[in-house]
Design an enzyme around this catalytic site. Structure first.
Site, short mmCIF file in Angstrom:
data_model
loop_
_atom_site.label_atom_id
_atom_site.label_comp_id
_atom_site.label_asym_id
_atom_site.label_seq_id
_atom_site.Cartn_x
_atom_site.Cartn_y
_atom_site.Cartn_z
N LYS A 181 152.04 68.30 130.00
CA LYS A 181 150.95 68.05 129.04
C LYS A 181 151.42 67.15 127.90
O LYS A 181 152.54 67.29 127.41
CB LYS A 181 150.46 69.38 128.44
CG LYS A 181 149.96 70.37 129.47
CD LYS A 181 149.64 71.71 128.84
CE LYS A 181 150.85 72.42 128.31
NZ LYS A 181 150.61 73.84 127.95
N THR A 214 143.83 71.87 116.68
CA THR A 214 144.21 71.83 118.10
C THR A 214 144.90 73.12 118.54
O THR A 214 145.50 73.16 119.61
CB THR A 214 145.17 70.65 118.36
OG1 THR A 214 146.31 70.83 117.50
CG2 THR A 214 144.53 69.32 118.06
N GLY A 216 145.75 76.33 120.29
CA GLY A 216 145.28 76.99 121.51
C GLY A 216 144.89 76.06 122.64
O GLY A 216 144.34 76.50 123.67
N THR A 217 145.20 74.76 122.51
CA THR A 217 144.82 73.84 123.60
C THR A 217 145.54 74.17 124.91
O THR A 217 144.95 74.12 125.98
CB THR A 217 145.14 72.37 123.22
OG1 THR A 217 146.46 72.33 122.69
CG2 THR A 217 144.15 71.81 122.24
N GLY A 218 146.84 74.51 124.80
CA GLY A 218 147.61 74.81 126.01
C GLY A 218 147.08 76.05 126.71
O GLY A 218 146.92 76.08 127.94
N1 LIG Z 1 144.37 65.29 120.17
C1 LIG Z 1 144.18 65.47 121.47
N2 LIG Z 1 143.25 64.75 122.14
C2 LIG Z 1 143.03 64.94 123.46
N3 LIG Z 1 143.69 65.84 124.20
C3 LIG Z 1 144.63 66.59 123.59
C4 LIG Z 1 144.94 66.46 122.21
N4 LIG Z 1 145.90 67.37 121.89
C5 LIG Z 1 146.18 68.04 123.03
N5 LIG Z 1 145.43 67.58 124.05
C6 LIG Z 1 145.42 68.07 125.43
O1 LIG Z 1 145.37 69.50 125.36
C7 LIG Z 1 146.07 70.06 126.48
C8 LIG Z 1 147.16 70.99 125.98
O2 LIG Z 1 148.32 70.21 125.74
P1 LIG Z 1 149.42 70.50 124.63
O3 LIG Z 1 148.76 70.52 123.30
O4 LIG Z 1 150.51 69.54 124.86
O5 LIG Z 1 149.89 71.97 125.04
P2 LIG Z 1 150.49 73.18 124.16
O6 LIG Z 1 149.33 73.70 123.36
O7 LIG Z 1 150.97 74.12 125.19
O8 LIG Z 1 151.57 72.61 123.30
C9 LIG Z 1 146.57 68.87 127.28
O9 LIG Z 1 145.62 68.53 128.27
C10 LIG Z 1 146.67 67.77 126.23
O10 LIG Z 1 146.66 66.47 126.77
C1 LIG Z 2 149.97 84.79 121.41
C2 LIG Z 2 150.18 83.32 121.55
N1 LIG Z 2 150.28 82.78 122.78
C3 LIG Z 2 150.47 81.46 122.93
C4 LIG Z 2 150.57 80.65 121.83
C5 LIG Z 2 150.75 79.17 121.99
O1 LIG Z 2 149.50 78.59 122.21
P1 LIG Z 2 149.34 77.16 122.89
O2 LIG Z 2 147.92 76.95 123.23
O3 LIG Z 2 150.30 77.02 124.03
O4 LIG Z 2 149.90 76.20 121.79
P2 LIG Z 2 149.23 75.48 120.54
O5 LIG Z 2 148.26 74.48 121.11
O6 LIG Z 2 148.58 76.48 119.67
O7 LIG Z 2 150.41 74.80 119.89
C6 LIG Z 2 150.45 81.23 120.56
N2 LIG Z 2 150.51 80.50 119.44
N3 LIG Z 2 150.26 82.57 120.45
#
Ligand SMILES: Nc1ncnc2c1ncn2[C@@H]1O[C@H](COP(=O)(O)OP(=O)(O)O)[C@@H](O)[C@H]1O
Ligand SMILES: Cc1ncc(COP(=O)(O)OP(=O)(O)O)c(N)n1
Length: 272
Positions: A181, A214, A216-218
């Site tokens: 991602k 952003t 919780g996107t993951g």
């Molecule tokens: N600003 C953004 N615009 C569009 N897509 C985004 C943006 N930030 C994150 N994403 C997407 O959200 C999803 C979660 O990715 P990411 O944020 O890297 O994960 P995590 O939350 O686990 O760190 C991926 O599909 C990523 O490309």
């Molecule tokens: C309880 C808990 N689980 C997972 C995460 C991380 O969330 P994630 O969507 O992978 O990451 P961000 O987008 O929030 O950076 C968390 N914070 N808490």
């Protein structure tokens, strides 16, 4: 009055609780509900968390995690499951054992190890156990930039690095597919993800959403993949549709709290 008997696919999330409701179990269950999939849960840890950060984490005993998984699978049954924040080695081992014994299929592993800001969330022993015990059982794993760096041993700064990392992780860890991602990438690569399943190397591009909210996107992405698998979609379709879902949810992100707010899961309702 006669009641309707509704048959519905079931998904399980094995993850941590986020008191702020932006990530973890709370986000997963909302995402399942949006997809009309019945959500069940096994809570691994309780975080005291809000839009500003994580202030305390309490692990559940591994026996309690096992009991929750068994209670759900042995009675209700699940069509797909995901793992999120598993926190420590003991819980990871317990979850891996249950997934094997209960033959849980369609497993999505979001290898929550490093926050998007680069902070390591679990210790090195736990990472090794995740790598060797749980990831080989996954249909797909969804590492962010930093997690992909740990799992591949590569520094990731370019699209080519993301592609190489996806292929190395696939080759070394035995999962069916990998989605690296790009939320943690900079410049034009933010929001660009890379898929590899042993044959197809694909780049998933969407518009980059300009928002600070952003959180919780993951979790949302991996939960949407899980919901789509529970609905019977194939893995590639499940991923493509989940990517569209998280992008739209980002455009409806919620401006709550003083920090990084969560994405908006129920966007059609927000339009009313
Ligand atoms: N600003 C953004 N615009 C569009 N897509 C985004 C943006 N930030 C994150 N994403 C997407 O959200 C999803 C979660 O990715 P990411 O944020 O890297 O994960 P995590 O939350 O686990 O760190 C991926 O599909 C990523 O490309
Ligand atoms: C309880 C808990 N689980 C997972 C995460 C991380 O969330 P994630 O969507 O992978 O990451 P961000 O987008 O929030 O950076 C968390 N914070 N808490």
């Amino acid at each position: 009055m006669k009641t309707n008997k509704t048959s519905i696919p079931v998904a399980l999330t094995i993850a941590g609780s986020d008191s702020g409701g932006g990530a973890g179990i709370q986000t997963d269950l909302r995402t399942f509900a949006f997809h009309c999939v019945h959500g069940t849960s096994a809570i691994t840890c309780i975080t005291a968390q809000n839009t500003l950060g994580v202030f305390r984490v309490d692990a559940m005993p591994s026996e309690a995690v096992i009991a929750q998984i068994r209670a759900v699978v042995e009675d209700i049954g699940v069509q797909a499951a995901k793992t999120g924040m598993l926190l420590n080695q003991e819980i990871i081992l317990a979850v891996a054992q249950e997934v094997r014994t209960l033959q849980i299929n369609n497993l999505v592993v979001d290898p929550v190890m490093v926050s998007r800001t680069g902070a390591q969330l679990i210790d090195d022993d736990a990472i090794q156990t995740l790598r060797h015990e749980l990831i080989p059982q996954a249909a797909i794993i969804t590492p962010n930039r930093y997690e992909a760096q740990i799992l591949s041993g590569l520094e990731i700064v370019s699209l080519e690095d993301m592609q190489n990392a996806a292929q190395i992780i696939h080759k070394n860890l035995g999962t069916k597919a990998v989605l690296v991602k790009g939320g943690g990438m900079s410049g034009g690569l933010k929001g660009v993800d890379v898929w590899f399943d042993g044959e197809r190397l694909e780049i998933l591009r969407t518009k980059q959403v300009e928002t600070k909210n952003t959180h919780g996107t993951g979790c949302t992405l991996s939960a949407a993949i899980t919901a789509n698998l529970a609905l019977g979609k194939d893995l590639w379709t499940a991923v493509q549709e989940a990517k569209e879902y998280v992008t739209t949810a980002l455009t409806y992100s919620l401006d709550i709290g003083k920090g990084q707010g969560p994405v908006g899961h129920f966007f059609p309702l927000l339009e009313k």
